[in-house]
Design a protein around this motif. Structure first.
Motif, PDB file in Angstrom:
ATOM      1  N   LEU A 260      -9.947   3.945   0.229  1.00 40.79           N
ATOM      2  CA  LEU A 260      -8.872   4.247  -0.710  1.00 40.79           C
ATOM      3  C   LEU A 260      -7.505   4.370  -0.044  1.00 40.79           C
ATOM      4  N   PRO A 261      -7.380   5.077   1.087  1.00 40.58           N
ATOM      5  CA  PRO A 261      -6.049   5.111   1.721  1.00 40.58           C
ATOM      6  C   PRO A 261      -5.519   3.719   2.056  1.00 40.58           C
ATOM      7  N   ALA A 262      -6.400   2.836   2.512  1.00 44.97           N
ATOM      8  CA  ALA A 262      -5.969   1.470   2.843  1.00 44.97           C
ATOM      9  C   ALA A 262      -5.590   0.694   1.587  1.00 44.97           C
ATOM     10  N   ILE A 263      -6.329   0.901   0.480  1.00 41.50           N
ATOM     11  CA  ILE A 263      -5.991   0.230  -0.778  1.00 41.50           C
ATOM     12  C   ILE A 263      -4.600   0.651  -1.237  1.00 41.50           C
ATOM     13  N   ILE A 264      -4.293   1.932  -1.115  1.00 41.35           N
ATOM     14  CA  ILE A 264      -2.995   2.427  -1.571  1.00 41.35           C
ATOM     15  C   ILE A 264      -1.871   1.946  -0.659  1.00 41.35           C
ATOM     16  N   THR A 265      -2.121   1.856   0.643  1.00 44.32           N
ATOM     17  CA  THR A 265      -1.081   1.304   1.529  1.00 44.32           C
ATOM     18  C   THR A 265      -0.836  -0.168   1.212  1.00 44.32           C
ATOM     19  N   SER A 266      -1.859  -0.882   0.735  1.00 47.22           N
ATOM     20  CA  SER A 266      -1.667  -2.296   0.376  1.00 47.22           C
ATOM     21  C   SER A 266      -0.785  -2.451  -0.853  1.00 47.22           C
TER      22      SER A 266
END
Length: 506
Positions: free
Chosen positions: A307-313
């Motif tokens: 999830l953190p990586a999805i939001i940074t994307s």
């Protein structure tokens, strides 16, 4: 004469009420009939306030320690350890190998402890030490080693907590309590982002990167809470005279004794009950429940680590992304509790599992279609993430409560709890690999696999409901007299939930 008639009616009514507690002695049945409802509620409320908050805290830190690697990832863990996305996925997935294999044996070992708090305390203290050590690993091999040990020690907590709940509460009281545990996991997701945001600001302190401080400080907190287990986690009514009076202890013990009296075979003391394990493995219901569990386990575990990586994307900085993980998990916590309250109130599981599954499907359809152009669809995709989390978290408590209500005798129930959790965690192993770094931001494998498992789980839940309804109708055609002519009491005890007298909870 009127008085005599009234006394006769009162005596007959009392006799009828006592019959409701068949299997207890006349004295105990009389106590249960006459124990005031207000005092019953007070006793259960006392248990709620002593047992559930401690389990909530423990499950919260279980979640934090399991998933904070996702927060550490966007704070520089991969660069510091010189590992790539595939190696990260491997390290994440290896956690689940001992986590899956140790869950059922752990519940069997738990039965050897007269004080579950001792066993739980050992587990929590052990994984707290492992979590602290994670902050000083220097390479891929070290990261893999600590993840395996973390999985081993965390394995026994959740099935043990569910078993502990089933010993204090009746089946129709369990889903709300299990949902509170699971909502604490969702709260943990929100808290994890906030905590990581704050701790990462220690970057450079003591010559350590911010991601190392995330592991070290959260690990030390776990160690302290692990020590508190030995003193604060309650074990059983008989061992709780410091905060329960004699009547409350008697009431809580007798209502469990009444359950034991219905199917006494299942409550005989057995450790490492291979017979119960074989019963669970051969039970067709378990596999539909496992599919139902996978509908949340695969997408949920995958999302926890990504999830953190999805939001940074979506175009946000890492610090902002940590904070933006809070609302989806908050939605999950609220929905898990609200749905469980409704399910316990109506005593009907299927709609309160299928409804959330439908929400998850809608969310993943949006992400699958729109994530390729996520920066131009930030609001819609972020809404979809919130919707997915709101749908995921009510599923697991519902599936678990459905299993508890339909597993008998108690020896089988204890094993089935751990088996369902362990089988569900195979979904975590799958979920560790479905979000591939090279596919960012579209993540077709991640969103597509999650969607497929959720659809399969929805179909399994609908099928289970239909089969259980048909089984109840078939059994209802048999009278108790006919059944007892065909089977001995011992045979009925051994049949457990396969007995023609058993009525499945829907």
């Amino acid at each position: 004469m009127a008085t005599d008639g009234w006394e006769a009616e009162k005596s007959e009514a009392l006799h009828h009420e006592q019959q409701l507690y068949a299997g207890l002695s006349e004295e105990d049945a009389d106590f249960m009939v006459n124990y005031p409802l207000e005092k019953q509620k007070k006793a259960i409320s006392k248990v709620d306030w002593r047992l559930i908050p401690m389990l909530l805290i423990l499950y919260l830190i279980t979640y934090l320690d399991k998933t904070n690697i996702g927060n550490a990832q966007i704070e520089g863990l991969l660069d510091s350890l010189h590992i790539n996305g595939t190696q990260y996925n491997i390290a994440v997935s290896l956690f689940f190998v001992p986590f899956i294999l140790a869950e059922v044996p752990s519940n069997m070992v738990l039965n050897k402890f007269s004080r579950p708090s001792t066993y739980m305390g050992i587990l929590v203290l052990s994984w707290g030490i492992v979590m602290t050590v994670t902050g000083v690993v220097r390479n891929f091999g070290g990261l893999v080693a600590v993840r395996i040990l973390l999985g081993l020690f965390e394995a026994g907590f959740f099935p043990g907590a569910i078993l502990l709940i089933s010993r204090w509460y009746l089946p129709n009281e369990t889903q709300t309590r299990i949902a509170l545990l699971y909502s604490s996991a969702a709260s943990g997701g929100a808290f994890s982002g906030l905590l990581a945001y704050a701790i990462a600001k220690l970057n450079g302190v003591g010559g350590l990167e911010g991601w190392r401080w995330i592991f070290i400080l959260e690990g030390l907190i776990t160690v302290l809470i692990g020590v508190s287990c030995f003193f604060l986690l309650v074990d059983s009514p008989a061992l709780s005279s410091r905060w329960l009076d004699e009547d409350e202890i008697r009431f809580l013990e007798l209502r469990q004794a009444f359950r034991r009296a219905q199917i006494p075979e299942g409550y005989r003391e057995k450790h490492f009950d291979m017979g119960a394990f074989i019963q669970v493995v051969k039970d067709w219901k378990m596999y539909l429940l496992v599919l139902g569990n996978w509908s949340q386990a695969v997408p949920n575990y995958a999302l926890k680590f990504t999830l953190p990586a999805i939001i940074t994307s979506m175009g946000f900085k890492s610090s902002t992304a940590q904070l933006l993980t809070i609302p989806p998990y908050a939605a999950g916590a609220i929905s898990a509790y609200a749905v469980a309250v409704c399910a316990d109130k109506f005593r009907w599981r299927m709609p309160f599992i299928a409804g959330p599954q439908t929400a998850v499907i809608v969310g993943f359809v949006i992400l699958f279609v729109k994530a390729a152009d996520i920066k131009n669809n930030v609001a819609l995709c972020y809404f979809a993430v919130v919707l997915v989390c709101a749908g995921l978290y009510p599923i697991f408590p519902g599936v678990n409560a459905w299993n508890i209500a339909n597993s008998a005798p108690a020896g089988k129930r204890a094993v089935s709890i751990a088996y369902l959790v362990a089988a569900g965690n195979v979904g975590g192993l799958i979920g560790s690999y479905i979000y591939i770094a090279e596919e960012r931001p579209r993540y077709p494998t991640g969103y597509g696999t999650s969607l497929g498992f959720t659809v399969a789980g929805l179909l399994a839940v609908l099928a289970l409901e239909a089969v259980l309804v048909a089984a109840n109708r078939r059994n209802a055609k048999l009278t108790e007299v006919d059944v007892r002519q065909k089977y001995s009491d011992e045979q009925l005890e051994k049949l457990g939930d396969r007995s023609p007298l058993f009525r499945y909870a829907l």
